[in-house]
Structures are given as structure tokens and as C-alpha cells.
Design an enzyme around this catalytic site. Sequence first.
Site, PDB file in Angstrom:
ATOM      1  N   ASP A 241       4.271   6.532  -3.174  1.00  0.00           N
ATOM      2  CA  ASP A 241       4.451   5.321  -3.982  1.00  0.00           C
ATOM      3  C   ASP A 241       4.354   5.652  -5.473  1.00  0.00           C
ATOM      4  OD1 ASP A 241       4.850   2.600  -4.347  1.00  0.00           O
ATOM      5  OD2 ASP A 241       3.347   2.031  -2.855  1.00  0.00           O
ATOM      6  N   ASP A 306       9.559  -4.775  -3.374  1.00  0.00           N
ATOM      7  CA  ASP A 306       9.322  -5.210  -1.994  1.00  0.00           C
ATOM      8  C   ASP A 306      10.040  -6.532  -1.721  1.00  0.00           C
ATOM      9  OD1 ASP A 306       7.623  -3.130  -2.439  1.00  0.00           O
ATOM     10  OD2 ASP A 306       5.787  -4.205  -1.945  1.00  0.00           O
TER      11      ASP A 306
END
Length: 615
Positions: A241, A306
Amino acid sequence: MAVSDVAGVCFIAEKLFEIDPYYVGTTGKLAGIRFQAMIAGQSCFPFQTQIRCAQCSGGPMSKAGSSQGVRFALRMLLAVAACYGTGTLQAQTIAKQIPVPLPPLGWSSWNSFSNTVDSQVIQNQAKALIASGMQKAGYQYVNIDEGWWLGQRDQDGNIVVDPTAWPPLTPQERAGDMSNIVRYVHGLGLKAGIYTDAGKGGCSTVAPDIGPSMPNTGSEGHYEQDFLQFAKWGFDYVKVDWCGGNKENLDPAVQYAEIARAIAMAEGATGHTLYYSICDWGNQSPWTWAPGRGGVPADIWRTSGDIVAPIVANSKNSGRKASFPGMLSNFDRGIHPEAQHTGFYNDPDMMVIGMPGLTDVQNRVHMALWAMSGAPLIVGADLTTLSESTRATLTSPAVLAVDQDPLGLQAVKVAESGPGLDVWAKALSTPGQRAVLLLNRTNAAAPISVHWSDLGLLESSSATINDAGAQKDLGVFSSAYSVTVAPEDAVMLVIRGSEEKPVRYDAVESGKQLRSGHGVTPVQAHAVRFNNVKSTSHFARVEVTYTNGDKETLLAELRVNGRIATRIAFPPTGSGSAEGRITVQSLLDRNGSDNILTFSTDGDRGPTIKSIAVH
Ligand code: GLA
């Protein structure tokens, strides 16, 4: 009769040209006359019927080989030399398509469990992946996302894991050892994934979702140590990430290359492969640098944020809902067909199919969009509570086959029947086959039409159509197909028609054309060039014939008209001079014939590029 077994003989304008099997199917121009090299015994009508053969022999059929084969080849070279005058050769592709790594299929803990993930969650989900029939359908990864680690290290910098969340699962095991859960997942015939951040503090430090802020949940400063640890624990997949990297204003292209090197070192030390999932949400256009980053032979990269923040049952955020427009926006932002090929995939995020917010129809559209995109299919829903309809959507064989097509390409939008009425097409590995999605983004039912010409298929040939969603044959159609699509719905078709053979080009090295079939290896500062490449489609499909006798995948960069390059993987083709073929999609100038394609490497090892063929 295999093409490679025969040679044909054709009289053209009362001249005899004997045909090397390699050129069977070739069309070209000789002394101003167009010809087509045919397999003897078939008709000898020349290409586009522009010449008449003075005579076509139905035989003799000769086996190529020995001195006779050499003679055929020499004579044909004369013809090929004449073809260079036109700059191109049209030929059927004879090298076999080399299998490329396909987009990963699996499940991830983030969307439904957030930071509450632990050993029990993973065991339950792994079992449900099997019970739901998803494993059988091809899903194999069980991925642990953020929340598995609270940021602690021992005095040597090794990751320390909460022993209660990750207990022993058999009497011999130690609490707080992540290899316990990996063994469990492997024991079910599945693969296991893990998660970290490229920066010092992960997302839990920056923006915790559930629970307190957890500092230091990133791998920066410990890349080699952490990735070695992941490989030693036995993980097969790692998602990296960008929360920490973003906060520190690091350069993602640099950090992710460093991490790729750490992964390669870990793989070298353990012999265990870690699949690389880059997650910087599209920052600094990863599709321009992420394919093959740091030399990895396969990877995926996120192209956007997201779709939805996690929806954890019985928690303060259980009321969140996934949205259809949010999902559509991620799909659109994930389309970069020039970067998706040979095992490298755009990742529009984990799927939200089966989560609160989407209807059954919207779930089906979501699945179709991800399959058309050739995206990684990582499911975010709680697999223990899937409805029958969601389960059927996730395991539809026809839709999964589109996602997992061996060519590994992405769909391109090829037409619109009106605003919000899209026609998307994905070239499949069987010549003349296309997956087509008729997508109605509007809130009213509307007809959407697809024309064979939009798909690069011959309008003169009829095509069969299968409704992939309904798993039903629709019949045979000529030149076009039209259907009314419900609002915010889509129809997925597999259309099987006919297409022209691609136009073949031979490489130019330092300004001189190479003899056909010879090929050249790009090395540093010495590019292999293809000049005067012509295209009539929006995204040209470029088949690259090459050899790679190494045991490992080799990489080369393809640059079109001097624009940003894309790194292409060339998997091994086998020992000796066995040729293989990989396929990419390139944005060429479609009105011209002056495109220049170059292949180069930044090291001293590269594949030997033989020729390209362009659709
Ligand atoms: C980011 C990623 C998500 C998930 C979370 C974890 O938001 O994009 O997929 O991994 O971090 O915090």
C-alpha cells in the site's frame, strides 16, 4: 494436414514459385503482381483477385526438407525480397501463443473485515471459498489485508505479531507465527496473501478505519528484511500500500522498484515466489511504470482509490453502502489497454459484489465489467454469507473465461450507440473471437448495436453469438447485432466471426531491413525498430514473434512513435530456436502508415525479436 508439413507450388504469370512452408498464406507483390502463397491442393486465387494465376497446380505436394526445402526457401526469398518494396508482408502467424500469467482470482479481508482480521476470520473465509464452489471455479488466493500487524518489531527489526490474533493451529506451532495460517490455507489447496505499506507508517497510522491509530505499520527501512520474512512464512502474494509513502511524499516509481528488488532477493533466498500487487491508487500513473517494475515477470497495480470504505458487520461502519456509480468510476479509471499485456494488469480494486449497496443486476454488471477489463478478481464480500445469486455471479464459467482469456488483454471501448450506451470489445485468444459488452449507463432502456466493423471482424462473414451472462446461444448474424439493454444494465456476448490475417513486418536494425525470420536481440542503446507500421483500428493488436531460450522471462520496452514505453514480458519459448508469440495492444496513428515501433532493453539480456504482425 499440418501447414508445416507441406510445400505448395503455384504458377504466377507463367512463372514458377515454389513455396517454403513458412510462407504458406503469405500475400505480397511480385513484379507488380499481387500473389498469395497457398497450400497446394487448395485454390490458388490470388489475394483480392487482382491477378489470375496462369496455372495453379493441385499438386504436386512435396515434403519440405533436405535440399529441396532449401531450394524452396531460396526461391521464396526472391519473392520476399520483392515484397520488401511494399514494406510489409501479410502472413498467417505460425508461432504459438506463449501462455502469460493470468490475472489473480481470490478474496481479500479488507472490504468486509477491515482491521478486525485475524486467524479465525481467515480460516472461515478459506473454508467458505471452497464450500461456495469458488475454488473450483478458479479462485485461489486468500489475502490478509491491513490490520494483521500492529506495527511492533523486536530489537533486530523483525516483525512481531499479536499471538492471540494468530495462535497456533496445530500442537507443534508457535503463537504469533504467521506461517501457521499460511500452512492452514495451503492445506486447503489455496494460496495465501499478505499486506504491507511502502512507507514507514501504513494506513492504520494515517487513517485508522476501526480501532486506534497504529504507528509504524509500514516496511520502509526494512524492505529486504520484511519481504524475506513474508517469503519465509510461505506467503504467495504481497500487496504493498501507499499511505505512508504518500504521507512522506516519496516517489512511487522509485519505492516500488526498490520493493521489487527486495522481493527478487527474498525469492532467490527462499525459492518461494511472491506475486506483486502494487497499491498506490493510480498516483503518478502507474500504468506507465508499473508493468514489470524492478524486473518482476508478473504484477498488478491499482488504478484508483477504493470503491468503498470497509463495511464490517456489527461495527460502527456497518451502515456504509457500496455504490453503482463508484464501481463504474473505478472501472473507467482502470482502462489502460496499452499497459495490460503479457502478465501485467491494471487493478480497478477489489470487487464489491455481494456487499451492501448493489442489487443482483448491478453485481452481475460489476462482474462483467471486471471480466472485460481482464482485471484481478479479488472478492471483498464475506464469503460465509453469500446469496445464491451472488455465488452464481462470481462463479459464472463463461464470464470467468473472458477474464482469464490466455491472451491477457484488456477491453477497449469501440463504439457508442448514444450517450451512455457503450460497446466494449475484448480480443480473445481464438482468432475472430471477441467478448463484447453492451453497457447501458443511463436510467432508461435503450437499444445498443455492435457492428462487425467495430470489432475488426469481416463484415462479409456472418458470426455466431453467445450470450455469456445468460449462457445461451443466440444464433448466426450478419454484419451487426442489436438488443435493447435495460437501464444500468449490460449484456455480455461472445461473438465468433472472421478476421483478416495480420500484416507482418520484419525488424529493421540500424536502418537496414533484416532478412525475414532472422530476428535481432535488443540490447542497451540498440533498439529493434519496425518502420512504416500501419493500423486501421483504434488500438492495434500487435503480435510479437520472438525466441527466449532462457529459463526465465526476459523483459523489453516497447515504444510507439517515441511516446512513453511499456515494459513487455517475454516468457521462455523453450530451448533452441523455438519461436513463440505474445500479444500487446498499441495506440497507433490509425490514419497513417508511418508508425514506428521500437523494442529496447535496459540491461544486456533480451528476447530475440523475429517479427511483428499487426491487426
Ligand atoms: C488502502 C487500500 C485498500 C486497503 C486499505 C487498508 O485504502 O487502497 O485496498 O488495503 O488501504 O488500510
